[in-house]
Motif scaffolding. Structure first.
Motif, PDB file in Angstrom:
ATOM      1  N   UNK A   1      19.110 -54.044 -46.562  1.00  0.00           N
ATOM      2  CA  UNK A   1      19.984 -55.181 -46.297  1.00  0.00           C
ATOM      3  C   UNK A   1      21.156 -55.194 -47.269  1.00  0.00           C
ATOM      4  N   UNK A   2      20.918 -54.800 -48.527  1.00  0.00           N
ATOM      5  CA  UNK A   2      22.014 -54.760 -49.500  1.00  0.00           C
ATOM      6  C   UNK A   2      23.055 -53.717 -49.105  1.00  0.00           C
ATOM      7  N   UNK A   3      22.628 -52.706 -48.337  1.00  0.00           N
ATOM      8  CA  UNK A   3      23.566 -51.679 -47.882  1.00  0.00           C
ATOM      9  C   UNK A   3      24.273 -52.064 -46.582  1.00  0.00           C
ATOM     10  N   UNK A   4      23.556 -52.718 -45.680  1.00  0.00           N
ATOM     11  CA  UNK A   4      24.098 -52.963 -44.343  1.00  0.00           C
ATOM     12  C   UNK A   4      24.602 -54.379 -44.117  1.00  0.00           C
ATOM     13  N   UNK A   5      24.041 -55.367 -44.798  1.00  0.00           N
ATOM     14  CA  UNK A   5      24.339 -56.790 -44.596  1.00  0.00           C
ATOM     15  C   UNK A   5      24.049 -57.213 -43.151  1.00  0.00           C
ATOM     16  N   UNK A   6      23.091 -56.546 -42.516  1.00  0.00           N
ATOM     17  CA  UNK A   6      22.714 -56.839 -41.139  1.00  0.00           C
ATOM     18  C   UNK A   6      21.193 -56.854 -41.069  1.00  0.00           C
TER      19      UNK A   6
ATOM     20  N   UNK B   1       1.936 -39.549 -55.854  1.00  0.00           N
ATOM     21  CA  UNK B   1       1.948 -40.735 -56.716  1.00  0.00           C
ATOM     22  C   UNK B   1       2.840 -41.825 -56.097  1.00  0.00           C
ATOM     23  N   UNK B   2       2.483 -43.066 -56.354  1.00  0.00           N
ATOM     24  CA  UNK B   2       3.160 -44.217 -55.748  1.00  0.00           C
ATOM     25  C   UNK B   2       4.663 -44.189 -56.010  1.00  0.00           C
ATOM     26  N   UNK B   3       5.089 -43.856 -57.231  1.00  0.00           N
ATOM     27  CA  UNK B   3       6.519 -43.849 -57.543  1.00  0.00           C
ATOM     28  C   UNK B   3       7.265 -42.780 -56.763  1.00  0.00           C
ATOM     29  N   UNK B   4       6.614 -41.623 -56.526  1.00  0.00           N
ATOM     30  CA  UNK B   4       7.272 -40.580 -55.735  1.00  0.00           C
ATOM     31  C   UNK B   4       7.393 -41.003 -54.277  1.00  0.00           C
ATOM     32  N   UNK B   5       6.358 -41.665 -53.762  1.00  0.00           N
ATOM     33  CA  UNK B   5       6.398 -42.150 -52.382  1.00  0.00           C
ATOM     34  C   UNK B   5       7.511 -43.192 -52.246  1.00  0.00           C
ATOM     35  N   UNK B   6       7.584 -44.067 -53.229  1.00  0.00           N
ATOM     36  CA  UNK B   6       8.616 -45.112 -53.209  1.00  0.00           C
ATOM     37  C   UNK B   6      10.006 -44.476 -53.209  1.00  0.00           C
ATOM     38  N   UNK B   7      10.228 -43.527 -54.081  1.00  0.00           N
ATOM     39  CA  UNK B   7      11.524 -42.843 -54.155  1.00  0.00           C
ATOM     40  C   UNK B   7      11.847 -42.117 -52.854  1.00  0.00           C
ATOM     41  N   UNK B   8      10.811 -41.461 -52.289  1.00  0.00           N
ATOM     42  CA  UNK B   8      11.003 -40.740 -51.030  1.00  0.00           C
ATOM     43  C   UNK B   8      11.401 -41.711 -49.911  1.00  0.00           C
ATOM     44  N   UNK B   9      10.722 -42.851 -49.850  1.00  0.00           N
ATOM     45  CA  UNK B   9      10.993 -43.827 -48.789  1.00  0.00           C
ATOM     46  C   UNK B   9      12.393 -44.441 -48.936  1.00  0.00           C
ATOM     47  N   UNK B  10      12.801 -44.723 -50.171  1.00  0.00           N
ATOM     48  CA  UNK B  10      14.138 -45.278 -50.366  1.00  0.00           C
ATOM     49  C   UNK B  10      15.206 -44.248 -50.004  1.00  0.00           C
ATOM     50  N   UNK B  11      14.950 -42.987 -50.294  1.00  0.00           N
ATOM     51  CA  UNK B  11      15.888 -41.917 -49.924  1.00  0.00           C
ATOM     52  C   UNK B  11      15.979 -41.787 -48.417  1.00  0.00           C
ATOM     53  N   UNK B  12      14.829 -41.829 -47.743  1.00  0.00           N
ATOM     54  CA  UNK B  12      14.823 -41.758 -46.275  1.00  0.00           C
ATOM     55  C   UNK B  12      15.595 -42.938 -45.696  1.00  0.00           C
ATOM     56  N   UNK B  13      15.361 -44.120 -46.217  1.00  0.00           N
ATOM     57  CA  UNK B  13      16.053 -45.317 -45.719  1.00  0.00           C
ATOM     58  C   UNK B  13      17.558 -45.197 -45.931  1.00  0.00           C
ATOM     59  N   UNK B  14      17.966 -44.753 -47.122  1.00  0.00           N
ATOM     60  CA  UNK B  14      19.399 -44.596 -47.393  1.00  0.00           C
ATOM     61  C   UNK B  14      20.020 -43.582 -46.432  1.00  0.00           C
ATOM     62  N   UNK B  15      19.324 -42.456 -46.191  1.00  0.00           N
ATOM     63  CA  UNK B  15      19.836 -41.445 -45.267  1.00  0.00           C
ATOM     64  C   UNK B  15      19.939 -41.995 -43.838  1.00  0.00           C
ATOM     65  N   UNK B  16      18.991 -42.829 -43.454  1.00  0.00           N
ATOM     66  CA  UNK B  16      19.061 -43.435 -42.118  1.00  0.00           C
ATOM     67  C   UNK B  16      20.261 -44.387 -42.010  1.00  0.00           C
ATOM     68  N   UNK B  17      20.535 -45.125 -43.069  1.00  0.00           N
ATOM     69  CA  UNK B  17      21.706 -46.006 -43.079  1.00  0.00           C
ATOM     70  C   UNK B  17      22.976 -45.177 -42.935  1.00  0.00           C
ATOM     71  N   UNK B  18      23.055 -44.088 -43.688  1.00  0.00           N
ATOM     72  CA  UNK B  18      24.232 -43.210 -43.618  1.00  0.00           C
ATOM     73  C   UNK B  18      24.366 -42.606 -42.227  1.00  0.00           C
ATOM     74  N   UNK B  19      23.254 -42.100 -41.684  1.00  0.00           N
ATOM     75  CA  UNK B  19      23.290 -41.506 -40.347  1.00  0.00           C
ATOM     76  C   UNK B  19      23.749 -42.512 -39.307  1.00  0.00           C
ATOM     77  N   UNK B  20      23.239 -43.729 -39.426  1.00  0.00           N
ATOM     78  CA  UNK B  20      23.606 -44.749 -38.454  1.00  0.00           C
ATOM     79  C   UNK B  20      25.072 -45.145 -38.583  1.00  0.00           C
ATOM     80  N   UNK B  21      25.589 -45.204 -39.796  1.00  0.00           N
ATOM     81  CA  UNK B  21      26.996 -45.573 -39.969  1.00  0.00           C
ATOM     82  C   UNK B  21      27.931 -44.469 -39.484  1.00  0.00           C
ATOM     83  N   UNK B  22      27.456 -43.225 -39.491  1.00  0.00           N
ATOM     84  CA  UNK B  22      28.266 -42.104 -39.011  1.00  0.00           C
ATOM     85  C   UNK B  22      28.154 -41.906 -37.506  1.00  0.00           C
TER      86      UNK B  22
END
Length: 168
Positions: A25-30, A55-76
């Motif tokens: 939401x902080x990236x898209x405001x939608x 490990x939980x922190x690696x999963x968290x980092x992976x998920x945030x990266x996937x989410x960011x990439x999806x935001x970028x893909x959708x904006x493009x």
């Protein structure tokens, strides 16, 4: 879906859905777009069989990266470049009133062809919704004269409309 699949999906949702949604939401405001991206991110994690072995922190980092990439893909995507959201819907389409306007012009023109006394009586009777007694009182003429003018005025109006291509 098996019980372990349900548990995995529930665990992923409990751990990551809220933080992911706030980040997206902080990236898209939608909020709707954020929900879609979080859902897709959780689905990608659920489809990755060894994600929960990390490990939980690696999963968290992976998920945030996937989410960011999806935001970028959708904006493009072409859809986001051509679609614009609007606050208010455009006004609804309305019926075409062209026929009504042409009919009004035709009747106005035919009425103009009548003599003044006939036109007065016809207009008062049909547009003014006046009775013959009311018309007689307004024009200061006898009730029989109103009836006569109305009869001959309607005949003349019918003829004027026939001359303009209205048949019947």
């Amino acid at each position: 879906m098996t019980t372990s699949d349900d548990a995995t999906l529930r665990l992923l949702h409990e751990r990551y859905a809220q933080p992911l949604w706030r980040y997206v939401f902080s990236l898209t405001r939608d909020s709707y777009q954020s929900e879609d991206i979080v859902q897709e991110t959780l689905l990608k994690a659920w489809n990755s069989p060894r994600i929960l072995d990390e490990p939980v922190e690696e999963v968290r980092g992976w998920m945030f990266t996937v989410a960011r990439n999806l935001v970028i893909d959708q904006s493009r995507s072409a859809r986001s470049r051509h679609e614009r959201s609007i606050e208010r819907l455009p006004e609804e389409a309305s019926a075409d009133h062209a026929d009504q306007i042409f009919d009004e012009i035709l009747i106005h023109d035919a009425l103009a062809a009548l003599s003044e006394p006939h036109r007065q009586v016809v207009v008062l009777a049909y547009y003014g919704a006046c009775s013959t007694q009311q018309i007689a009182a307004e024009l200061g003429i006898a009730d029989g004269t109103v009836k006569s003018r109305l009869h001959y005025g309607m005949r003349a109006l019918k003829l004027a409309l026939q001359e303009r291509g209205v048949t019947r």
